[in-house]
Enzyme design. Structure first.
Site, PDB file in Angstrom:
ATOM      1  CG  HIS A  90      15.842   0.278  -7.432  1.00  0.00           C
ATOM      2  ND1 HIS A  90      15.005  -0.734  -7.895  1.00  0.00           N
ATOM      3  CD2 HIS A  90      15.018   1.337  -7.190  1.00  0.00           C
ATOM      4  CE1 HIS A  90      13.747  -0.300  -7.916  1.00  0.00           C
ATOM      5  NE2 HIS A  90      13.728   0.955  -7.494  1.00  0.00           N
TER       6      HIS A  90
ATOM      7  CG  ASN B 275      12.253   1.767 -11.452  1.00  0.00           C
ATOM      8  OD1 ASN B 275      11.079   1.454 -11.320  1.00  0.00           O
ATOM      9  ND2 ASN B 275      13.128   1.656 -10.490  1.00  0.00           N
TER      10      ASN B 275
ATOM     11  CB  CYS C  63       7.524   3.999  -4.212  1.00  0.00           C
ATOM     12  SG  CYS C  63       6.966   3.352  -2.627  1.00  0.00           S
TER      13      CYS C  63
ATOM     14  CG  HIS D 125      12.783   5.462  -8.685  1.00  0.00           C
ATOM     15  ND1 HIS D 125      11.533   5.186  -9.180  1.00  0.00           N
ATOM     16  CD2 HIS D 125      13.093   4.434  -7.862  1.00  0.00           C
ATOM     17  CE1 HIS D 125      11.103   4.046  -8.655  1.00  0.00           C
ATOM     18  NE2 HIS D 125      12.036   3.560  -7.854  1.00  0.00           N
TER      19      HIS D 125
ATOM     20  NE  ARG E 294       8.979  -3.967  -7.171  1.00  0.00           N
ATOM     21  CZ  ARG E 294       9.477  -2.820  -6.707  1.00  0.00           C
ATOM     22  NH1 ARG E 294       8.689  -1.926  -6.131  1.00  0.00           N
ATOM     23  NH2 ARG E 294      10.763  -2.534  -6.851  1.00  0.00           N
ATOM     24  CG  ASP E 295       9.703   0.471  -8.860  1.00  0.00           C
ATOM     25  OD1 ASP E 295       8.866   1.384  -8.922  1.00  0.00           O
ATOM     26  OD2 ASP E 295      10.758   0.580  -8.210  1.00  0.00           O
TER      27      ASP E 295
HETATM   28  P1  HMG Z   1       0.364  -3.418   8.436  1.00  0.00           P
HETATM   29  O1  HMG Z   1      -0.964  -2.746   8.303  1.00  0.00           O
HETATM   30  O2  HMG Z   1       1.281  -2.909   9.492  1.00  0.00           O
HETATM   31  O3  HMG Z   1       0.291  -4.988   8.593  1.00  0.00           O
HETATM   32  O4  HMG Z   1       1.075  -3.335   7.017  1.00  0.00           O
HETATM   33  P2  HMG Z   1      -0.693  -5.957   9.263  1.00  0.00           P
HETATM   34  O5  HMG Z   1       0.068  -7.205   9.510  1.00  0.00           O
HETATM   35  O6  HMG Z   1      -1.390  -5.283  10.413  1.00  0.00           O
HETATM   36  O7  HMG Z   1      -1.785  -6.258   8.110  1.00  0.00           O
HETATM   37  C1  HMG Z   1      -2.673  -5.298   7.608  1.00  0.00           C
HETATM   38  C2  HMG Z   1      -3.542  -5.944   6.552  1.00  0.00           C
HETATM   39  O8  HMG Z   1      -2.739  -6.352   5.435  1.00  0.00           O
HETATM   40  C3  HMG Z   1      -4.242  -7.202   7.035  1.00  0.00           C
HETATM   41  O9  HMG Z   1      -5.454  -7.327   6.296  1.00  0.00           O
HETATM   42  C4  HMG Z   1      -3.295  -8.298   6.615  1.00  0.00           C
HETATM   43  O10 HMG Z   1      -3.933  -9.545   6.450  1.00  0.00           O
HETATM   44  C5  HMG Z   1      -2.809  -7.784   5.289  1.00  0.00           C
HETATM   45  P3  HMG Z   1      -6.864  -6.886   6.923  1.00  0.00           P
HETATM   46  O11 HMG Z   1      -7.001  -7.727   8.165  1.00  0.00           O
HETATM   47  O12 HMG Z   1      -6.743  -5.405   7.240  1.00  0.00           O
HETATM   48  O13 HMG Z   1      -7.815  -7.190   5.825  1.00  0.00           O
HETATM   49  N1  HMG Z   1      -1.457  -8.254   4.955  1.00  0.00           N
HETATM   50  C6  HMG Z   1      -1.142  -8.839   3.803  1.00  0.00           C
HETATM   51  N2  HMG Z   1      -1.856  -9.155   2.715  1.00  0.00           N
HETATM   52  C7  HMG Z   1      -1.207  -9.759   1.699  1.00  0.00           C
HETATM   53  N3  HMG Z   1       0.115 -10.036   1.725  1.00  0.00           N
HETATM   54  C8  HMG Z   1       0.863  -9.708   2.785  1.00  0.00           C
HETATM   55  C9  HMG Z   1       0.236  -9.097   3.883  1.00  0.00           C
HETATM   56  N4  HMG Z   1       0.689  -8.658   5.063  1.00  0.00           N
HETATM   57  C10 HMG Z   1      -0.358  -8.154   5.716  1.00  0.00           C
HETATM   58  N5  HMG Z   1       2.170  -9.967   2.778  1.00  0.00           N
HETATM   59  C11 HMG Z   1       2.618  -4.202   5.423  1.00  0.00           C
HETATM   60  C12 HMG Z   1       2.385  -3.782   6.857  1.00  0.00           C
HETATM   61  C13 HMG Z   1       4.105  -4.381   5.257  1.00  0.00           C
HETATM   62  C14 HMG Z   1       1.893  -5.517   5.171  1.00  0.00           C
HETATM   63  C15 HMG Z   1       2.053  -3.114   4.486  1.00  0.00           C
HETATM   64  O14 HMG Z   1       2.483  -1.860   4.897  1.00  0.00           O
HETATM   65  C16 HMG Z   1       2.472  -3.351   3.065  1.00  0.00           C
HETATM   66  O15 HMG Z   1       2.025  -4.282   2.421  1.00  0.00           O
HETATM   67  N6  HMG Z   1       3.360  -2.508   2.520  1.00  0.00           N
HETATM   68  C17 HMG Z   1       3.904  -2.711   1.199  1.00  0.00           C
HETATM   69  C18 HMG Z   1       4.284  -1.411   0.633  1.00  0.00           C
HETATM   70  C19 HMG Z   1       4.827  -1.606  -0.763  1.00  0.00           C
HETATM   71  O16 HMG Z   1       4.629  -2.611  -1.419  1.00  0.00           O
HETATM   72  N7  HMG Z   1       5.533  -0.552  -1.245  1.00  0.00           N
HETATM   73  C20 HMG Z   1       6.064  -0.542  -2.554  1.00  0.00           C
HETATM   74  C21 HMG Z   1       7.207  -1.475  -2.722  1.00  0.00           C
HETATM   75  S1  HMG Z   1       8.734  -0.868  -2.033  1.00  0.00           S
HETATM   76  C22 HMG Z   1       9.367   0.143  -3.271  1.00  0.00           C
HETATM   77  O17 HMG Z   1       8.714   0.445  -4.237  1.00  0.00           O
HETATM   78  C23 HMG Z   1      10.800   0.594  -3.163  1.00  0.00           C
HETATM   79  C24 HMG Z   1      11.728  -0.172  -4.112  1.00  0.00           C
HETATM   80  O18 HMG Z   1      11.324  -0.021  -5.453  1.00  0.00           O
HETATM   81  C25 HMG Z   1      13.137   0.369  -3.954  1.00  0.00           C
HETATM   82  C26 HMG Z   1      13.160   1.900  -4.030  1.00  0.00           C
HETATM   83  O19 HMG Z   1      12.846   2.463  -5.079  1.00  0.00           O
HETATM   84  O20 HMG Z   1      13.439   2.470  -2.973  1.00  0.00           O
HETATM   85  C27 HMG Z   1      11.767  -1.670  -3.798  1.00  0.00           C
HETATM   86 MG    MG Z   2      11.758   1.632  -6.719  1.00  0.00          MG
END
Ligand code: HMG
Ligand code: MG
Length: 287
Positions: A208, A250, A241, A210, A16-17
């Site tokens: 967690h 990480n 990210c 990095h 994932r990450d």
């Molecule tokens: P949004 O644009 O505000 O949401 O995004 P929305 O509800 O308006 O949807 C926008 C589009 O996304 C739509 O599609 C939805 O259907 C689709 P369109 O009509 O434009 O074709 N959609 C989805 N599709 C699949 N699965 C879903 C989903 N939800 C909406 N669940 C949202 C808000 C949260 C969805 C978006 O910003 C997003 O997906 N963000 C994820 C970001 C991400 O994954 N970041 C990396 C992980 S976090 C990280 O790495 C940190 C961590 O490692 C810890 C650390 O290091 O800090 C965990």
């Molecule tokens: Mg991370």
């Protein structure tokens, strides 16, 4: 050290990450093979993928296919990220064992990462956590930018505690406190984890890290000294990210396992199998 204190739980996050920030889009078959290799290395928890918007993170668009293709090993928890209700539906359909709602201690990162404020994210998470628990899943709540933000710089421990408290109140089983950009020092890490440990027992807290400035291992030491015994890491140090510019991967699982082993801790993980899995996935990414 008493035997009960020696065991450290390592959550392997490379599928994932590790992959989410890679520009080379890997076929689902490679991701499945990676997870299967990690299962064979005897991790107890593997973060497999994310049910997120494919526009936000194209590498995770095949989440359902990857979850359907892995060979599940008994006793291993297969975890996924779920930012909203739609993500939870994907996780339930894929029979994930654990979900993660991921919030932030910094407003700017919350906006960039999940397109809403911290307060809005917590409201969004509440029904997701309740439904996941009702379905019998393990639930993790992450607090990103706990030691610094790529957009705002310093983050106050109080901001971390505020989000952590709300996540606990809504019912998460576990908190993951994340140094998203690897800027933490051992002193700052101790301050933040100490504050979080005032909210809940150490068995519910994960670190967690990095490794941008190669301080992840000393920060892990700071957490160990406080009684924390669960850490995320990524084979071959992959990770990052897309919404945290400048951050590197990480902390490498291989380094964490060696570091812990040298200090008398036990993980029961096959480090050679991890090395092979890490080298293999790097070769796939190199094309
Ligand atoms: P949004 O644009 O505000 O949401 O995004 P929305 O509800 O308006 O949807 C926008 C589009 O996304 C739509 O599609 C939805 O259907 C689709 P369109 O009509 O434009 O074709 N959609 C989805 N599709 C699949 N699965 C879903 C989903 N939800 C909406 N669940 C949202 C808000 C949260 C969805 C978006 O910003 C997003 O997906 N963000 C994820 C970001 C991400 O994954 N970041 C990396 C992980 S976090 C990280 O790495 C940190 C961590 O490692 C810890 C650390 O290091 O800090 C965990
Ligand atoms: Mg991370």
């Amino acid at each position: 050290m008493p035997a009960a204190d020696r065991y450290v739980h390592i959550v392997e996050v490379s599928p994932r990450d590790g992959l989410q920030n890679e520009k080379t889009l890997l076929p689902a078959a490679d991701k499945i093979a990676l997870v299967d290799r990690l299962s064979a290395a005897a991790f107890r928890t593997i973060e497999v993928t994310s049910f997120v918007s494919p526009k936000a993170v194209p590498q995770m668009a095949d989440a359902a296919e990857v979850m359907a293709g892995i060979t599940r090993r008994a006793g291993v928890r297969y975890a996924v990220l779920t930012p909203n209700q739609r993500g939870l539906e994907g996780a339930l359909a894929a029979k994930a064992d654990s979900i993660c709602v991921f919030g932030s201690a910094s407003e700017s990162f919350s906006q960039k990462n999940i397109n809403c404020s911290i307060a809005e994210s917590l409201e969004r998470f509440r029904p997701v956590v309740a439904a996941a628990r009702a379905a019998g899943l393990h639930v993790r709540g992450t607090v990103s930018c706990a030691l610094g933000c790529p957009y705002e710089g310093e983050v106050a421990p109080e901001a971390v505690v505020g989000v952590a408290r709300e996540l606990l109140e809504m019912g998460v089983d576990e908190l993951s406190i994340a140094d998203t950009i690897g800027v933490g020092t051992p002193d700052a890490t101790s301050r933040v984890f100490d504050a979080v440990l005032a909210l809940t027992e150490s068995s519910r807290v994960n670190g967690h890290f990095h490794d941008t400035y190669q301080r992840a291992l000393v920060n892990i030491d700071a957490c160990l000294a406080l009684g924390v015994r669960s850490f995320d890491s990524s084979a071959a140090g992959l990770g990052g990210c897309p919404f945290a510019p400048g951050a590197t991967g990480n902390v490498a699982t291989e380094s964490v396992l060696e570091h812990l082993g040298a200090r008398g801790y036990e993980t029961h993980i096959d480090v050679d199998a991890v090395r092979q899995a890490g080298a293999w996935i790097r070769s796939r990414l190199a094309g």
